[in-house]
Write a protein that holds these residues in place. Structure first.
Motif, PDB file in Angstrom:
ATOM      1  N   GLY A 223      27.267  48.224  40.904  1.00  0.00           N
ATOM      2  CA  GLY A 223      28.645  48.262  41.344  1.00  0.00           C
ATOM      3  C   GLY A 223      29.477  47.193  40.661  1.00  0.00           C
ATOM      4  N   THR A 224      30.663  46.953  41.213  1.00  0.00           N
ATOM      5  CA  THR A 224      31.582  46.002  40.600  1.00  0.00           C
ATOM      6  C   THR A 224      32.170  45.057  41.635  1.00  0.00           C
ATOM      7  OG1 THR A 224      33.518  47.466  40.867  1.00  0.00           O
ATOM      8  CG2 THR A 224      32.231  47.680  38.819  1.00  0.00           C
ATOM      9  N   LEU A 225      32.562  43.886  41.158  1.00  0.00           N
ATOM     10  CA  LEU A 225      33.364  42.914  41.895  1.00  0.00           C
ATOM     11  C   LEU A 225      34.460  42.443  40.947  1.00  0.00           C
ATOM     12  CD1 LEU A 225      30.731  40.671  43.750  1.00  0.00           C
ATOM     13  CD2 LEU A 225      32.308  42.320  44.774  1.00  0.00           C
ATOM     14  N   GLY A 226      35.698  42.484  41.403  1.00  0.00           N
ATOM     15  CA  GLY A 226      36.790  42.100  40.525  1.00  0.00           C
ATOM     16  C   GLY A 226      36.893  42.997  39.301  1.00  0.00           C
ATOM     17  N   GLY A 227      36.479  44.240  39.468  1.00  0.00           N
ATOM     18  CA  GLY A 227      36.619  45.196  38.380  1.00  0.00           C
ATOM     19  C   GLY A 227      35.529  45.167  37.339  1.00  0.00           C
ATOM     20  N   ARG A 228      34.442  44.413  37.570  1.00  0.00           N
ATOM     21  CA  ARG A 228      33.371  44.355  36.565  1.00  0.00           C
ATOM     22  C   ARG A 228      32.024  44.180  37.254  1.00  0.00           C
ATOM     23  NH1 ARG A 228      31.215  39.453  35.377  1.00  0.00           N
ATOM     24  NH2 ARG A 228      32.134  37.632  36.405  1.00  0.00           N
ATOM     25  N   ASP A 229      30.983  44.528  36.525  1.00  0.00           N
ATOM     26  CA  ASP A 229      29.635  44.293  37.005  1.00  0.00           C
ATOM     27  C   ASP A 229      29.324  42.812  36.803  1.00  0.00           C
ATOM     28  OD1 ASP A 229      26.931  44.018  37.450  1.00  0.00           O
ATOM     29  OD2 ASP A 229      26.327  45.680  36.161  1.00  0.00           O
ATOM     30  N   PRO A 230      29.152  42.024  37.882  1.00  0.00           N
ATOM     31  CA  PRO A 230      28.980  40.577  37.722  1.00  0.00           C
ATOM     32  C   PRO A 230      27.678  40.181  37.039  1.00  0.00           C
ATOM     33  CG  PRO A 230      28.607  41.204  39.992  1.00  0.00           C
ATOM     34  CD  PRO A 230      29.123  42.426  39.303  1.00  0.00           C
ATOM     35  N   LEU A 231      26.712  41.086  36.984  1.00  0.00           N
ATOM     36  CA  LEU A 231      25.424  40.763  36.381  1.00  0.00           C
ATOM     37  C   LEU A 231      25.253  41.361  34.989  1.00  0.00           C
ATOM     38  CD1 LEU A 231      23.042  41.136  39.452  1.00  0.00           C
ATOM     39  CD2 LEU A 231      24.491  39.218  38.779  1.00  0.00           C
ATOM     40  N   ALA A 232      26.274  42.034  34.500  1.00  0.00           N
ATOM     41  CA  ALA A 232      26.158  42.673  33.178  1.00  0.00           C
ATOM     42  C   ALA A 232      26.138  41.608  32.076  1.00  0.00           C
ATOM     43  CB  ALA A 232      27.324  43.625  32.964  1.00  0.00           C
TER      44      ALA A 232
END
Length: 232
Positions: A223-232
């Motif tokens: 999923g995303t937080l703040g419009g992005r995948d935080p673990l990518a």
């Protein structure tokens, strides 16, 4: 000893117009959670930046559910149930993670939600939860000491994600963080000067009426937080 318990964390970002509804659901969903099969422990949480541990950190557009399950099958059944659908309906985004308890000490609401897992080695990303109920007379001293630690946390090498979590704007506070490895988490916890200083002051001044520290292996996340995948 090892544990079969599965821990899940769901985080939702909601638009401003949905904030009043989220506040209502935090209260009204608690009875439904208590009736959920296989659920050992759950907390509906507000979130924030985790920089001052005061109401200034709170983000009313981001909410979370932390849950501890008997096993993965119970977590799977809950994933498609009505409670999560109610949170997803107004949400603009969602990020979720599944975690395996690796080590835990302390209590949360007088419970040991993650059991007493025997410390285990883990290859890959790890997560940490810290949670404290402040002793009222010690709160001011705690808030004065936190900013250097919070700033150092967010600048820490190997940090992938950090959120403030709390059951109330003031006094019942914690953090959820994900690190690229156990070594990165250990380096922050035991070798960074601001954190070491706070550990020493905590023992000496007795800031907390209740505290918990837990470490997890990250099994999966999406999923995303703040419009992005935080673990990518």
């Amino acid at each position: 000893m090892t544990t079969r318990r599965m821990v899940t964390l769901h985080v939702w970002g909601v638009p401003g117009r949905a904030v009043p509804g989220a506040l209502v659901r935090v209260a009204t969903d608690r009875p439904a959670l208590r009736r959920t099969p296989g659920l050992r422990f759950a907390k509906l949480l507000g979130t924030g930046r985790g920089r001052t541990f005061t109401v200034r950190d709170a983000d009313p557009r981001r909410w979370a559910l932390l849950a501890v399950w008997d096993d993965a099958d119970d977590a799977d059944a809950f994933e498609h149930g009505p409670l999560l659908r109610r949170w997803r309906r107004p949400a603009e985004e969602e990020w979720s993670a599944r975690l395996r308890p690796l080590a835990a000490r302390g209590r949360w609401s007088r419970a040991e939600p993650f059991g007493r897992p025997w410390p285990q080695r883990w290859e890959g990303p790890v997560a940490a939860i810290t949670r404290a109920r402040l002793a009222p007379r010690k709160a001011l001293a705690f808030w004065r000491a936190v900013p250097p630690v919070a700033a150092d946390l967010h600048a820490g090498p190997g940090l992938r994600l950090a959120l403030g979590i709390g059951e109330a704007p003031i006094g019942l506070q914690g953090t959820f963080s994900v690190w690229e490895s156990a070594a990165a988490l250990n380096a922050f916890a035991y070798t960074r000067a601001p954190h070491a200083a706070v550990i020493e002051q905590t023992a000496r001044q007795g800031w907390y009426a209740e505290e918990l520290f837990a470490r997890f292996g990250l099994l999966s996340a999406g999923g995303t937080l703040g419009g992005r995948d935080p673990l990518a």
